[in-house]
Design a protein around this motif. Sequence first.
Motif, PDB file in Angstrom:
ATOM      1  N   TYR A 181       0.835  -1.193   0.000  1.00  0.00           N
ATOM      2  CA  TYR A 181       0.000   0.000   0.000  1.00  0.00           C
ATOM      3  C   TYR A 181       0.879   1.256   0.000  1.00  0.00           C
ATOM      4  CZ  TYR A 181      -4.113  -2.806   1.255  1.00  0.00           C
ATOM      5  OH  TYR A 181      -5.140  -3.710   1.259  1.00  0.00           O
ATOM      6  N   ARG A 182       0.358   2.301  -0.616  1.00  0.00           N
ATOM      7  CA  ARG A 182       1.017   3.606  -0.607  1.00  0.00           C
ATOM      8  C   ARG A 182      -0.056   4.683  -0.473  1.00  0.00           C
ATOM      9  NH1 ARG A 182       1.728   7.557  -4.452  1.00  0.00           N
ATOM     10  NH2 ARG A 182       3.524   8.947  -4.161  1.00  0.00           N
ATOM     11  N   SER A 210      -3.104   3.688  -2.941  1.00  0.00           N
ATOM     12  CA  SER A 210      -2.999   2.635  -3.941  1.00  0.00           C
ATOM     13  C   SER A 210      -2.518   1.349  -3.298  1.00  0.00           C
ATOM     14  CB  SER A 210      -2.030   3.052  -5.057  1.00  0.00           C
ATOM     15  OG  SER A 210      -0.720   3.246  -4.540  1.00  0.00           O
ATOM     16  N   TYR A 211      -2.742   0.247  -4.017  1.00  0.00           N
ATOM     17  CA  TYR A 211      -2.228  -1.054  -3.597  1.00  0.00           C
ATOM     18  C   TYR A 211      -1.624  -1.742  -4.818  1.00  0.00           C
ATOM     19  CZ  TYR A 211      -1.994  -5.897  -2.091  1.00  0.00           C
ATOM     20  OH  TYR A 211      -1.545  -7.165  -1.806  1.00  0.00           O
ATOM     21  N   ASP A 264      -2.685   5.140   9.151  1.00  0.00           N
ATOM     22  CA  ASP A 264      -1.772   4.031   9.407  1.00  0.00           C
ATOM     23  C   ASP A 264      -1.964   2.945   8.360  1.00  0.00           C
ATOM     24  OD1 ASP A 264       0.136   2.642  11.332  1.00  0.00           O
ATOM     25  OD2 ASP A 264      -1.496   1.182  11.195  1.00  0.00           O
ATOM     26  N   LEU A 265      -0.876   2.532   7.707  1.00  0.00           N
ATOM     27  CA  LEU A 265      -0.913   1.476   6.709  1.00  0.00           C
ATOM     28  C   LEU A 265      -0.328   0.188   7.268  1.00  0.00           C
ATOM     29  CD1 LEU A 265       0.232   3.262   3.411  1.00  0.00           C
ATOM     30  CD2 LEU A 265      -2.049   2.394   3.946  1.00  0.00           C
ATOM     31  N   SER A 266      -0.955  -0.934   6.884  1.00  0.00           N
ATOM     32  CA  SER A 266      -0.471  -2.256   7.274  1.00  0.00           C
ATOM     33  C   SER A 266      -0.953  -3.251   6.227  1.00  0.00           C
ATOM     34  CB  SER A 266      -1.014  -2.640   8.656  1.00  0.00           C
ATOM     35  OG  SER A 266      -2.416  -2.890   8.574  1.00  0.00           O
ATOM     36  N   ALA A 267      -0.739  -4.522   6.477  1.00  0.00           N
ATOM     37  CA  ALA A 267      -1.233  -5.546   5.562  1.00  0.00           C
ATOM     38  C   ALA A 267      -2.749  -5.538   5.475  1.00  0.00           C
ATOM     39  CB  ALA A 267      -0.737  -6.921   6.007  1.00  0.00           C
ATOM     40  N   ASN A 268      -3.408  -4.933   6.452  1.00  0.00           N
ATOM     41  CA  ASN A 268      -4.872  -4.823   6.448  1.00  0.00           C
ATOM     42  C   ASN A 268      -5.361  -3.570   5.745  1.00  0.00           C
ATOM     43  OD1 ASN A 268      -5.424  -7.236   7.892  1.00  0.00           O
ATOM     44  ND2 ASN A 268      -4.858  -6.205   9.808  1.00  0.00           N
ATOM     45  N   GLY A 269      -4.447  -2.830   5.110  1.00  0.00           N
ATOM     46  CA  GLY A 269      -4.851  -1.630   4.400  1.00  0.00           C
ATOM     47  C   GLY A 269      -4.666  -0.380   5.224  1.00  0.00           C
ATOM     48  N   LEU A 270      -5.489   0.610   4.944  1.00  0.00           N
ATOM     49  CA  LEU A 270      -5.409   1.907   5.612  1.00  0.00           C
ATOM     50  C   LEU A 270      -6.421   1.990   6.743  1.00  0.00           C
ATOM     51  CD1 LEU A 270      -4.391   4.915   5.632  1.00  0.00           C
ATOM     52  CD2 LEU A 270      -6.352   5.413   4.154  1.00  0.00           C
ATOM     53  N   THR A 271      -5.949   2.402   7.913  1.00  0.00           N
ATOM     54  CA  THR A 271      -6.838   2.715   9.039  1.00  0.00           C
ATOM     55  C   THR A 271      -6.691   4.191   9.355  1.00  0.00           C
ATOM     56  OG1 THR A 271      -6.669   0.489   9.977  1.00  0.00           O
ATOM     57  CG2 THR A 271      -7.368   2.260  11.461  1.00  0.00           C
ATOM     58  N   GLY A 301     -11.649   2.689   7.562  1.00  0.00           N
ATOM     59  CA  GLY A 301     -10.498   2.313   6.765  1.00  0.00           C
ATOM     60  C   GLY A 301     -10.854   1.799   5.387  1.00  0.00           C
ATOM     61  N   ILE A 302      -9.826   1.612   4.578  1.00  0.00           N
ATOM     62  CA  ILE A 302      -9.966   1.161   3.198  1.00  0.00           C
ATOM     63  C   ILE A 302      -8.946   0.054   2.954  1.00  0.00           C
ATOM     64  CG2 ILE A 302      -9.769   1.822   0.762  1.00  0.00           C
ATOM     65  CD1 ILE A 302     -10.446   4.696   1.598  1.00  0.00           C
ATOM     66  N   ARG A 303      -9.384  -1.002   2.270  1.00  0.00           N
ATOM     67  CA  ARG A 303      -8.438  -2.062   1.907  1.00  0.00           C
ATOM     68  C   ARG A 303      -8.739  -2.566   0.496  1.00  0.00           C
ATOM     69  NH1 ARG A 303     -11.520  -4.732   6.050  1.00  0.00           N
ATOM     70  NH2 ARG A 303      -9.791  -4.342   7.463  1.00  0.00           N
ATOM     71  N   ALA A 304      -7.721  -3.146  -0.134  1.00  0.00           N
ATOM     72  CA  ALA A 304      -7.872  -3.707  -1.473  1.00  0.00           C
ATOM     73  C   ALA A 304      -8.497  -5.094  -1.402  1.00  0.00           C
ATOM     74  CB  ALA A 304      -6.503  -3.790  -2.151  1.00  0.00           C
TER      75      ALA A 304
END
Length: 308
Positions: free
Chosen positions: A16-17, A31-32, A129-136, A303-306
């Motif tokens: 993620y960016r 983006s992912y 905050d970005l992680s493997a779960n996307g953006l929180t 949050g948002i995730r791909a």
Amino acid sequence: MLAPSGDQYEISAAGYRAVVTESGAALRELSYAGRSLVDGFAEDEMSPGGRGQLLMPWPNRIRDGQYSFGGRDLQLPLTEPKRHNASHGLARWAAWSPEEHGATSVSLQYRLMAQTGYPWVVDLHVLYDLSANGLTVTQTATNMSDSPAPYASGAHPYLSVGAGPVDSWELTLPAATRSLSDDERLLPVGREPVEGTEYDFRVARPIGDVVFNHGYTDLVRDDAGIATTTLRASASGPGVSLWVDEHHPWLMVFTADEVPGTARRSLAVEPMTAQADAFRTGEDLLTLAPSGQPGDEVSVSWGIRALD
């Protein structure tokens, strides 16, 4: 030369960016694996149509900018003059200050000073905050004044799963009730169940020619209190999801049909702790306790995730 949205804060993690701006602490890019998840704006632009902005200390519209609270009648500036409304809070064009900027997260803060129509000092804070779960995203407000303050929050991301229009995209919207609004001022006039109407997307289906500019509530949630909206390019195509915590009883959904150049290019799904005109109606409106007392601070997350 400084960009119209000020300093830019880039973060990345697990493919993620994201880019967050000084102006309004807005989410300009997300983006992912190189695939855009939001329809944001360019570095040399101001945020058009509220893209990526935070809506604090209220989301959406207040009729005539007028409301009463704590025994006082108050008048806000009319920031949507053509509809005679006060719109989307007081912080979305302000210069937010970075608190901490690391590789995977950035936090910004803004002290909202007492002013005409909102005579309280409230410290606003956001953590991306970005992680493997996307953006929180965690939005926090702290009352610094000696009297209770009215408060609600929202955000304005436009979700994207490729080149628009949105008509062929598949939407799952976990909401049983739609807010009805008048055509002229887009203020609430009632509500109706979505069942049996073209606005029922509780089961995934293409958006088609449905025009969205409505608040939705009675959200279906999982055991953790999370409600999740999903959007896919097709039934088996790539997608994106937006989740909200239990503090968000409302989602505003908007296809921007009235906006030349960006109409139906993406789908705004806006987390809201209260719907339009809450400062007048009091519905779902939060009251921040005086500074130093229990309840003087509130934090909410979304949050948002791909989706593959």
